[in-house]
Scaffold this motif. Structure first.
Motif, short mmCIF file in Angstrom:
data_model
loop_
_atom_site.label_atom_id
_atom_site.label_comp_id
_atom_site.label_asym_id
_atom_site.label_seq_id
_atom_site.Cartn_x
_atom_site.Cartn_y
_atom_site.Cartn_z
N ARG A 197 0.95 -1.49 0.07
CA ARG A 197 -0.11 -0.23 0.05
C ARG A 197 0.41 1.27 -0.08
O ARG A 197 0.89 2.43 -1.02
CB ARG A 197 -0.90 0.06 1.44
N GLU A 198 1.74 1.48 0.84
CA GLU A 198 2.69 2.56 1.41
C GLU A 198 3.42 2.38 -0.49
O GLU A 198 3.96 3.58 -1.18
CB GLU A 198 3.29 2.29 2.24
N PHE A 199 3.07 1.72 -0.83
CA PHE A 199 4.54 1.63 -2.05
C PHE A 199 3.60 2.19 -3.21
O PHE A 199 4.40 3.32 -3.77
CB PHE A 199 4.76 0.53 -2.58
N GLN A 200 2.46 1.94 -3.52
CA GLN A 200 1.50 2.42 -4.00
C GLN A 200 2.00 3.78 -4.16
O GLN A 200 1.56 4.68 -5.38
CB GLN A 200 0.50 1.90 -4.51
N GLU A 201 0.78 4.21 -2.51
CA GLU A 201 0.90 5.46 -2.46
C GLU A 201 2.11 6.53 -2.80
O GLU A 201 1.30 7.91 -2.38
CB GLU A 201 0.48 6.14 -1.25
N GLU A 202 3.08 6.22 -2.60
CA GLU A 202 4.21 7.15 -2.26
C GLU A 202 4.83 7.22 -3.82
O GLU A 202 5.86 8.00 -4.68
CB GLU A 202 5.10 6.99 -2.01
N THR A 203 4.72 5.99 -4.89
CA THR A 203 5.35 6.39 -6.00
C THR A 203 4.25 5.86 -8.14
O THR A 203 4.41 6.08 -8.54
CB THR A 203 6.00 4.86 -6.12
N GLY A 204 2.81 5.47 -7.18
CA GLY A 204 1.71 5.14 -7.78
C GLY A 204 2.26 3.45 -8.66
O GLY A 204 1.43 3.44 -9.31
N ILE A 205 3.50 2.94 -8.61
CA ILE A 205 3.29 1.69 -9.06
C ILE A 205 2.78 0.34 -8.37
O ILE A 205 2.82 0.73 -7.18
CB ILE A 205 4.67 1.29 -9.00
N VAL A 206 1.65 -0.13 -9.33
CA VAL A 206 1.09 -1.76 -7.80
C VAL A 206 2.45 -2.75 -8.08
O VAL A 206 2.78 -3.28 -9.18
CB VAL A 206 -0.10 -1.58 -8.88
N ALA A 207 2.83 -2.67 -7.03
CA ALA A 207 3.97 -3.47 -6.30
C ALA A 207 2.51 -5.18 -6.22
O ALA A 207 1.53 -5.02 -6.00
CB ALA A 207 5.05 -3.15 -5.58
N ARG A 208 3.90 -6.12 -6.66
CA ARG A 208 3.18 -7.48 -5.93
C ARG A 208 4.32 -8.67 -5.28
O ARG A 208 6.06 -8.49 -5.59
CB ARG A 208 2.95 -8.39 -6.84
N ASN A 209 4.28 -9.58 -4.68
CA ASN A 209 5.24 -11.02 -4.64
C ASN A 209 5.90 -9.70 -3.62
O ASN A 209 6.85 -10.42 -3.64
CB ASN A 209 5.85 -11.44 -5.61
N PRO A 210 5.07 -9.64 -2.60
CA PRO A 210 6.47 -9.28 -1.36
C PRO A 210 7.28 -10.66 -0.61
O PRO A 210 6.40 -11.50 -0.29
CB PRO A 210 5.13 -8.48 -0.14
N GLN A 211 8.87 -10.21 -0.51
CA GLN A 211 9.45 -10.89 0.20
C GLN A 211 10.07 -10.36 1.70
O GLN A 211 10.71 -9.51 0.52
CB GLN A 211 10.25 -11.89 -1.05
N LEU A 212 9.64 -10.58 2.41
CA LEU A 212 10.34 -10.15 4.22
C LEU A 212 12.45 -10.14 2.93
O LEU A 212 12.72 -11.58 3.15
CB LEU A 212 9.91 -11.06 4.53
N PHE A 213 12.83 -9.20 3.78
CA PHE A 213 14.38 -9.28 3.43
C PHE A 213 15.15 -8.91 4.34
O PHE A 213 15.49 -9.63 4.85
CB PHE A 213 14.68 -8.08 2.49
N SER A 214 14.31 -8.48 5.32
CA SER A 214 14.94 -7.80 6.86
C SER A 214 14.47 -7.19 7.51
O SER A 214 13.27 -6.25 6.87
CB SER A 214 16.73 -6.90 6.37
N VAL A 215 14.29 -7.10 8.76
CA VAL A 215 14.11 -6.30 10.00
C VAL A 215 14.49 -5.40 10.87
O VAL A 215 15.67 -5.61 11.57
CB VAL A 215 12.77 -7.47 11.10
N TYR A 216 13.73 -4.65 11.47
CA TYR A 216 15.04 -3.36 11.74
C TYR A 216 13.92 -2.91 13.09
O TYR A 216 12.92 -2.82 13.39
CB TYR A 216 15.31 -2.33 11.35
N ASP A 217 15.28 -2.76 14.56
CA ASP A 217 14.11 -1.84 15.44
C ASP A 217 14.66 -0.28 15.46
O ASP A 217 15.96 -0.70 15.62
CB ASP A 217 14.35 -2.82 17.08
N LEU A 218 14.19 -0.09 14.79
CA LEU A 218 14.09 2.26 15.10
C LEU A 218 14.04 2.56 15.74
O LEU A 218 13.20 3.29 16.08
CB LEU A 218 14.34 2.59 13.28
N LYS A 219 14.85 3.80 16.49
CA LYS A 219 14.95 4.28 17.14
C LYS A 219 15.40 5.46 17.18
O LYS A 219 16.51 5.39 16.79
CB LYS A 219 15.10 3.73 18.83
#
Length: 138
Positions: free
Chosen positions: A52-74
């Motif tokens: 959703r965020e990708f489409q909202e910010e770029t106008g491109i409909v993306a697909r096939n999301p694959q988890l790549f990394s997770v961050y704990d950001l403070k």
């Protein structure tokens, strides 16, 4: 005061060795380039947020999301208190090769950048780390 971490997701789209980055308009990464992404909405899974965020910010409909990394950001204030806290799920995504990206939502601008270019740009550490790791796969 302890902060409760908010869920956020971002999406990495690569084309010909370059990565789509948006120039953030809003905190916590205002005036920095980052992968398109943002906060989760109520009831969303991390991959749904990324798409959703990708489409909202770029106008491109993306697909096939694959988890790549997770961050704990403070983000910390001068007095050491936490001003923002996110658990960021980063996904790689696919999109049609002819899809044209246009900056929208809180993206002030966007562009396609190589890892060498990203190294010289104002980006969050997590963005540089992901780009470096992906470049090693190619």
């Amino acid at each position: 005061m302890t902060s409760t971490a908010k869920a956020a997701s971002s999406a990495i789209l690569e084309r010909d060795g370059k990565y789509l980055l948006v120039l953030r308009r809003n905190p916590p990464s205002a005036d920095m380039y980052a992968f398109p992404g943002g906060r989760a909405e109520e009831g969303e899974t991390p991959d749904e947020t990324a798409l959703r965020e990708f489409q909202e910010e770029t106008g491109i409909v993306a697909r096939n999301p694959q988890l790549f990394s997770v961050y704990d950001l403070k983000t910390y204030a001068a007095d050491g208190s936490v001003t923002s806290h996110f658990f960021l799920s980063v996904f790689t995504v696919e999109a049609d090769a002819d899809a044209v990206a246009e900056a929208a939502d809180d993206a002030a601008d966007l562009g396609w950048y190589s890892v060498d270019e990203i190294r010289r740009m104002p980006v969050p550490q997590s963005v540089l780390e992901c780009a470096e790791r992906l470049a090693l796969r190619q």
